[in-house]
Design a protein around this motif. Structure first.
Motif, PDB file in Angstrom:
ATOM      1  N   GLU A  69       0.806  -1.219   0.000  1.00 26.62           N
ATOM      2  CA  GLU A  69       0.000   0.000   0.000  1.00 26.62           C
ATOM      3  C   GLU A  69       0.841   1.273   0.000  1.00 26.62           C
ATOM      4  OE1 GLU A  69      -3.066  -0.010   2.966  1.00 26.62           O
ATOM      5  OE2 GLU A  69      -3.540  -2.119   2.645  1.00 26.62           O
ATOM      6  N   LEU A  71       2.280   2.596   2.551  1.00 27.90           N
ATOM      7  CA  LEU A  71       1.954   3.350   3.753  1.00 27.90           C
ATOM      8  C   LEU A  71       3.206   3.486   4.623  1.00 27.90           C
ATOM      9  CD1 LEU A  71      -0.432   4.700   5.193  1.00 27.90           C
ATOM     10  CD2 LEU A  71      -0.813   2.536   6.403  1.00 27.90           C
ATOM     11  N   THR A  91      -7.603  -1.326   3.097  1.00 24.39           N
ATOM     12  CA  THR A  91      -7.055   0.012   2.814  1.00 24.39           C
ATOM     13  C   THR A  91      -8.039   1.104   3.195  1.00 24.39           C
ATOM     14  OG1 THR A  91      -5.748  -0.870   0.974  1.00 24.39           O
ATOM     15  CG2 THR A  91      -6.117   1.509   1.024  1.00 24.39           C
ATOM     16  N   ARG A  95      -7.457   4.151   5.875  1.00 27.67           N
ATOM     17  CA  ARG A  95      -7.615   5.576   5.557  1.00 27.67           C
ATOM     18  C   ARG A  95      -8.541   6.249   6.571  1.00 27.67           C
ATOM     19  NH1 ARG A  95      -5.945   7.573   0.882  1.00 27.67           N
ATOM     20  NH2 ARG A  95      -7.676   9.039   0.704  1.00 27.67           N
ATOM     21  N   HIS A 199       5.391   3.850  -4.581  1.00 24.31           N
ATOM     22  CA  HIS A 199       3.941   4.091  -4.679  1.00 24.31           C
ATOM     23  C   HIS A 199       3.650   5.558  -4.951  1.00 24.31           C
ATOM     24  CE1 HIS A 199       2.049   0.209  -3.597  1.00 24.31           C
ATOM     25  NE2 HIS A 199       3.168  -0.015  -2.938  1.00 24.31           N
ATOM     26  N   ASP A 211      -6.780   6.916  -5.218  1.00 26.36           N
ATOM     27  CA  ASP A 211      -7.270   7.428  -3.942  1.00 26.36           C
ATOM     28  C   ASP A 211      -6.249   7.121  -2.846  1.00 26.36           C
ATOM     29  OD1 ASP A 211      -8.974   8.668  -2.201  1.00 26.36           O
ATOM     30  OD2 ASP A 211     -10.141   6.872  -1.772  1.00 26.36           O
ATOM     31  N   LYS A 212      -5.033   7.558  -3.069  1.00 22.96           N
ATOM     32  CA  LYS A 212      -3.962   7.474  -2.088  1.00 22.96           C
ATOM     33  C   LYS A 212      -2.974   8.569  -2.433  1.00 22.96           C
ATOM     34  CE  LYS A 212      -1.155   4.069  -4.623  1.00 22.96           C
ATOM     35  NZ  LYS A 212      -0.544   2.731  -4.586  1.00 22.96           N
ATOM     36  N   TRP A 213      -2.167   8.960  -1.436  1.00 26.09           N
ATOM     37  CA  TRP A 213      -1.242  10.039  -1.734  1.00 26.09           C
ATOM     38  C   TRP A 213      -0.186   9.607  -2.736  1.00 26.09           C
ATOM     39  CZ3 TRP A 213       4.160  10.550  -0.714  1.00 26.09           C
ATOM     40  CH2 TRP A 213       4.683  11.787  -1.143  1.00 26.09           C
ATOM     41  N   ASN A 231      -4.817  11.635   2.516  1.00 21.72           N
ATOM     42  CA  ASN A 231      -3.627  11.774   1.685  1.00 21.72           C
ATOM     43  C   ASN A 231      -2.659  12.806   2.261  1.00 21.72           C
ATOM     44  OD1 ASN A 231      -4.517   9.837  -0.073  1.00 21.72           O
ATOM     45  ND2 ASN A 231      -5.218  11.269  -1.643  1.00 21.72           N
ATOM     46  N   VAL A 234      -0.753  11.017   4.994  1.00 22.45           N
ATOM     47  CA  VAL A 234       0.252  10.098   4.443  1.00 22.45           C
ATOM     48  C   VAL A 234       1.440  10.873   3.883  1.00 22.45           C
ATOM     49  CG1 VAL A 234       0.719   8.350   2.686  1.00 22.45           C
ATOM     50  CG2 VAL A 234      -1.429   8.300   3.951  1.00 22.45           C
TER      51      VAL A 234
END
Length: 254
Positions: A69, A71, A91, A95, A199, A211-213, A231, A234
């Motif tokens: 992920e 993270l 995930t 979040r 990532h 939909d993640k930084w 985000n 993160v």
């Protein structure tokens, strides 16, 4: 229980001339040897925010979330937040944890930045990192995310002349690339940064914003889909990981 190999070696050293060398090849459980000893060594030298989780989470699970992920979990957030993230079912649930614990994670990141103020390698970036925290605390999460993304780009551009093959694999991600095997070979203190970095360079295309930084998305695909509280959190965690690594002096030119 005495390790049979260690016992045999000890006996051989005491009486080299008469030692029964066949005793050195007694069968033993190699998997048990490595699983016990490697974990003991790892947890003893683990980052401070992870040590309290010994016995509560599996080592492979930490690596899996960081790798799958992206993270960042080192050197922050605090142990109870990491544990909550590890216990989350997926995930989306993680979040939600980041959104709920955002103020505490922001403080944890700021603590890391403050601790690096006098670093000859990372110190010059700290004022900008703390400006992002100020924006974050005020509720301007998008401003914080934008600042971190710009600062991350600057730092990595300055580092790239010193990149080795592992760092190049993480930084220069092609569209559709699978997670590079070479990153799995990196020592833990680099893996904490390299996996999230890979990532972060995922390239978002029109209509398919992740939909993640991501540093790439934050710079090139500004939208209310990508700019959000989770985000932003993160991004701060990644910046803390990156500066903490730079402070080790591994990149002398930075």
């Amino acid at each position: 229980m005495t390790d049979p190999v260690a016992a045999a070696v000890s006996a051989a050293v005491r009486n080299v001339g008469n030692a029964d060398w066949s005793s050195l090849i007694q069968p033993f459980d190699v998997s048990r040897f490595f699983s016990l000893n490697f974990k003991d060594i790892w947890w003893t030298s683990a980052p401070e925010n992870l040590r309290p989780l010994r016995g509560k989470v599996e080592l492979f699970a930490i690596y899996d979330i960081i790798g799958s992920e992206g993270l960042p979990l080192v050197p922050c957030p605090r142990p109870d937040v990491v544990l909550e993230l590890m216990e989350a079912t997926d995930t989306r649930a993680r979040r939600a944890v980041l959104e709920q614990r955002a103020p505490e994670v922001g403080e944890d990141c700021d603590d890391v930045f403050v601790g690096l103020q006098d670093s000859p390698h990372a110190g010059r970036y700290v004022a900008f990192a703390r400006d992002a925290v100020v924006a974050f605390r005020s509720g301007a999460h998008s401003s914080a995310q934008a600042m971190v993304s710009a600062l991350t780009t600057t730092i990595l551009d300055e580092m790239k002349k010193s990149f080795d093959a592992v760092w190049r694999a993480a930084r220069y991600r092609g569209e559709g690339d699978d997670f590079p095997e070479i990153l799995d070979e990196a020592p833990p203190y680099e893996y904490w940064v390299l996996a999230p970095l890979w990532h972060a360079y995922e390239k978002a295309v029109a209509g398919d914003l992740v939909d993640k930084w991501g540093r790439h998305s934050s710079i090139h695909k500004v939208s209310d889909v990508h700019y959000n509280v989770a985000n932003s959190v993160v991004s701060l965690m990644f910046l803390a990981a990156l500066l903490d690594f730079i402070a080790l002096g591994s990149f002398a030119d930075v």
